[in-house]
Design an enzyme around this catalytic site. Structure first.
Site, short mmCIF file in Angstrom:
data_model
loop_
_atom_site.label_atom_id
_atom_site.label_comp_id
_atom_site.label_asym_id
_atom_site.label_seq_id
_atom_site.Cartn_x
_atom_site.Cartn_y
_atom_site.Cartn_z
N GLY A 227 0.78 -1.19 -0.01
CA GLY A 227 -0.12 0.01 -0.13
C GLY A 227 0.91 1.20 -0.06
O GLY A 227 2.08 1.23 -0.58
N THR A 231 0.75 4.65 5.12
CA THR A 231 0.33 3.57 5.63
C THR A 231 1.35 2.70 6.24
O THR A 231 1.17 2.11 7.40
CB THR A 231 -0.75 2.96 4.98
OG1 THR A 231 -1.75 4.05 4.22
CG2 THR A 231 -1.47 1.84 5.73
N GLU A 249 5.52 -3.49 1.17
CA GLU A 249 5.78 -3.00 -0.51
C GLU A 249 4.93 -1.80 -0.43
O GLU A 249 3.98 -1.84 -0.52
CB GLU A 249 5.15 -4.25 -1.20
CG GLU A 249 5.85 -5.57 -1.02
CD GLU A 249 7.37 -5.53 -1.55
OE1 GLU A 249 7.65 -4.64 -2.14
OE2 GLU A 249 8.14 -6.33 -0.97
N CYS A 283 2.21 0.37 -8.88
CA CYS A 283 3.47 0.79 -8.01
C CYS A 283 4.85 1.05 -8.85
O CYS A 283 5.78 1.55 -8.64
CB CYS A 283 3.78 0.39 -6.66
SG CYS A 283 3.90 -1.56 -6.73
N GLU A 385 4.86 10.51 -5.06
CA GLU A 385 3.95 9.44 -5.85
C GLU A 385 2.80 10.11 -6.38
O GLU A 385 1.92 10.43 -5.44
CB GLU A 385 3.74 8.15 -5.07
CG GLU A 385 3.52 6.99 -5.96
CD GLU A 385 3.14 5.61 -5.37
OE1 GLU A 385 2.63 5.85 -4.07
OE2 GLU A 385 3.54 4.74 -5.87
O1 TXE Z 1 -3.57 3.06 0.36
P1 TXE Z 1 -3.53 2.60 1.75
P2 TXE Z 1 -4.37 4.19 -0.16
C1 TXE Z 1 -0.05 4.56 -2.81
C2 TXE Z 1 -0.53 5.44 -3.81
C3 TXE Z 1 -1.94 6.04 -3.28
C4 TXE Z 1 -1.38 5.83 -1.80
C5 TXE Z 1 -2.69 6.13 -0.87
O2 TXE Z 1 0.19 6.55 -3.90
O3 TXE Z 1 -2.37 7.16 -3.73
O4 TXE Z 1 -0.50 4.99 -1.61
O5 TXE Z 1 -3.61 4.91 -1.35
C6 TXE Z 1 -5.16 -0.58 4.51
N1 TXE Z 1 -3.68 -0.34 9.37
N2 TXE Z 1 -0.28 3.06 -3.17
O6 TXE Z 1 -4.92 5.57 0.86
O7 TXE Z 1 -4.12 3.47 2.65
C7 TXE Z 1 -6.32 -0.17 3.50
O8 TXE Z 1 -7.64 -0.47 4.14
C8 TXE Z 1 -3.86 -1.38 8.62
C9 TXE Z 1 0.75 2.49 -3.58
O9 TXE Z 1 -5.55 3.91 -0.91
O10 TXE Z 1 -2.19 2.21 2.00
C10 TXE Z 1 -5.99 -0.98 2.29
O11 TXE Z 1 -6.20 -2.48 2.70
N3 TXE Z 1 -4.19 -1.26 7.27
C11 TXE Z 1 0.37 0.85 -3.51
C12 TXE Z 1 -4.32 -1.29 2.33
O12 TXE Z 1 -3.98 -0.70 3.72
C13 TXE Z 1 -4.39 -0.07 6.89
C14 TXE Z 1 -1.11 0.47 -3.95
C15 TXE Z 1 -3.80 -0.02 1.46
O13 TXE Z 1 -4.11 1.16 1.62
C16 TXE Z 1 -4.45 1.22 7.59
C17 TXE Z 1 -1.92 1.49 -3.20
C18 TXE Z 1 -4.11 1.03 9.01
N4 TXE Z 1 -3.73 2.12 9.66
C19 TXE Z 1 -1.76 2.82 -3.11
N5 TXE Z 1 -4.86 2.30 6.74
C20 TXE Z 1 1.40 -0.01 -4.04
N6 TXE Z 1 2.52 0.04 -3.31
O14 TXE Z 1 1.20 -0.63 -4.95
C21 TXE Z 1 -4.98 1.61 5.60
N7 TXE Z 1 -4.86 0.27 5.71
#
Ligand code: TXE
Length: 481
Positions: A227, A231, A249, A283, A385
């Site tokens: 993610g 986060t 990742e 990503c 990003e």
């Molecule tokens: O991702 P989140 P978001 C990047 C991309 C995007 C930004 C934010 O730049 O604009 O991240 O995206 C869970 N404890 N990527 O906010 O929040 C959430 O429910 C535990 C890169 O949508 O990171 C989801 O299942 N879990 C990327 C997961 O984390 C938590 C792919 C990812 O969401 C949490 C996506 C917490 N406190 C976004 N908060 C890549 N690396 O491929 C959220 N989640």
């Protein structure tokens, strides 16, 4: 009545404890089309308890039997390819053609790869002369937590749960609340395939509620997360003091370096893919394109010409290249970065605006593929990003400068190089600080290879033995002879 997604806990499809549901949007229309559970720590506690109970039997089941069940689930995904691709396209906004050719086949490939990998997994024995024998035991950890994002929903969900299950762990998974549908369909296939109850549990809900409760649960021994970097930091701050194993990742701001001695046609064609596949919501997309000065004008003009041929539109149309972004707020974020780029002195060479797709998709979250020139590598647009169909192009003079520019962000996930000069390819690959380097290709994956980033792109390596090892405890036993 609107379809309600259910949690999968203890082998049953059940409602959340709260009985509350959240809206699930179709990003191509902007309309709510299903509801998903708003789960909380009660659901997580329940899921971890059943996963814990299921662990003894699952981990002691012969690996061939575990493997056969995972293979059966993979067969069922292949059988339901069309239904999965359609569901993923509606849930996520991506072109159905991409879901069908990439995401869903890769999901079943993940299961098959780790199912067979676990059978071949072996551990070391070291003979210390005539004095001792050391051997290493790898034993499954227990309950693993797998948190996956929305951009490649089933692909990344299976990338995490498959090695965990194959290694003998039981799992509580929390898919993204923005694209939960394919994980729900997957739960149904687990029941059909005869996966023992409690081995995999899928709890839907918000990251800050259900996701965080999973990370905080003391019985969850490992967290595998993909993610955003923000986060990831939060998860690490909770899991590290509990001494959990963590694999993170995270995001990327990947360089795509084009030397004048490249195969021009291939470099242009693949750069179109690496910039705009999945609307740039991967990503691994190369969002900063650096071109050697003597090729810069020719490259940029051909690249822009080909970008302008891409069609943005209804993800269900087979001819669509770019579908909708994941959400209204992500659309706003991406458009915000385009505005910022202009304020920072960027020149929009093509794209730059929201697209109104007439008809069914008029309320959807579409953005034109956008190419921006004239920005300094240190500006915010080139540091953060964006995660959308937006790339910048910048010229460089020398190999040293290309390396310096490539390394000039806090991220280090992947990089792409285009050159026909073999020595240069090796030299630059060694110097660019990214966990994955593609030379004359992009997103070419061999699932045996370590996958992961440097710097703020994360810690840990997934793929191959690394992934199976992550879900095991390592113990060395020394026998004095
Ligand atoms: O991702 P989140 P978001 C990047 C991309 C995007 C930004 C934010 O730049 O604009 O991240 O995206 C869970 N404890 N990527 O906010 O929040 C959430 O429910 C535990 C890169 O949508 O990171 C989801 O299942 N879990 C990327 C997961 O984390 C938590 C792919 C990812 O969401 C949490 C996506 C917490 N406190 C976004 N908060 C890549 N690396 O491929 C959220 N989640």
């Amino acid at each position: 009545m609107m379809e309600r997604i259910l949690n999968y806990i203890g082998g049953e499809l059940i409602a959340p404890e709260s009985k509350e549901y959240m809206d699930n949007y179709d990003p191509s229309t902007g309309l709510v089309y299903s509801l998903l559970p708003d789960s909380d720590e009660r659901d997580i506690r329940k899921a971890v308890a059943v996963a814990d109970k299921a662990f003894a039997a699952w981990s002691s089941l012969a690996v061939e039997k575990r493997s056969a069940i995972l293979q059966r689930i993979a067969d069922l995904i292949d059988r339901d390819l069309d239904a999965f691709a359609l569901a993923e396209s509606i849930d996520n906004g991506k072109p159905v053609s991409l879901a069908k050719s990439l995401d869903i086949p890769r999901a079943s490939a993940n299961l098959r790869f780790f199912a067979s990998g676990a059978i071949h997994f072996s551990s070391d024995a070291n003979i210390t002369g005539k004095e001792a024998i050391n051997y290493t035991l790898q034993t499954p950890l227990g309950v693993a937590g797998c948190i996956s994002p929305w951009n490649l929903p089933l692909y990344l969900f299976t990338w995490k749960i498959a090695p965990a299950l194959a290694a003998g762990c039981t799992v509580v998974a929390k898919p993204s609340e923005l694209s939960p549908m394919t994980a729900y369909l997957f739960s149904k296939l687990c029941i059909e395939a005869g996966l023992p109850k409690g081995v995999l549990n899928v709890v839907h809900g918000l990251g800050s509620k259900a996701g965080q409760a999973l990370v905080e649960h003391p019985e969850v021994k490992a967290i595998s997360f993909t993610g955003g970097t923000v986060t990831g930091k939060k998860i690490a701050s909770i899991a590290a003091p509990m001494f959990k194993k963590i694999s993170l990742e995270l995001g990327g701001k990947n360089p795509n370096i084009i030397f004048a001695d490249c195969n021009f046609d291939q470099a242009v064609a693949t750069s179109i893919q690496s910039s705009f596949s999945n609307q740039g919501e991967i990503c691994l997309c190369g969002s900063r394109i650096f071109v050697e000065r003597i090729l810069y004008d020719k490259f940029v003009s051909e690249f822009v010409k080909q970008v302008e041929k891409l069609s943005v539109g209804d993800p269900l149309e087979p001819s669509t290249n770019l579908g909708a972004l994941i959400s209204q707020s992500h659309l706003n974020k991406v458009l915000g970065y385009i505005e910022l780029a202009k304020q920072e002195g960027g020149k929009i060479l093509t794209g730059g605006t929201q697209v109104k797709v007439p008809g069914r998709c008029e309320g959807g979250y579409f953005v034109e593929p956008t190419v921006i020139a004239g920005l300094d590598h240190r500006c915010t647009t080139n540091q953060e990003e964006i995660f959308g169909p937006v790339v910048t192009v910048m010229p460089f003079e020398t190999e040293e400068e290309a390396i310096r520019l490539a390394n000039s962000t806090p991220y280090g996930l992947s990089a792409t190089l285009w050159t026909e000069n073999l020595k240069r390819a090796h030299r630059v690959s060694a110097e660019v600080k990214s966990g994955i380097i593609w030379v004359n290709c992009w997103l070419f994956r061999d699932l045996r290879t370590p996958f992961g980033g440097m710097k703020q792109s994360g810690v840990g390596r997934e793929g191959g033995w690394d992934a199976l090892k992550f879900f095991t405890d390592t113990k060395n036993i020394c026998i004095r002879l």
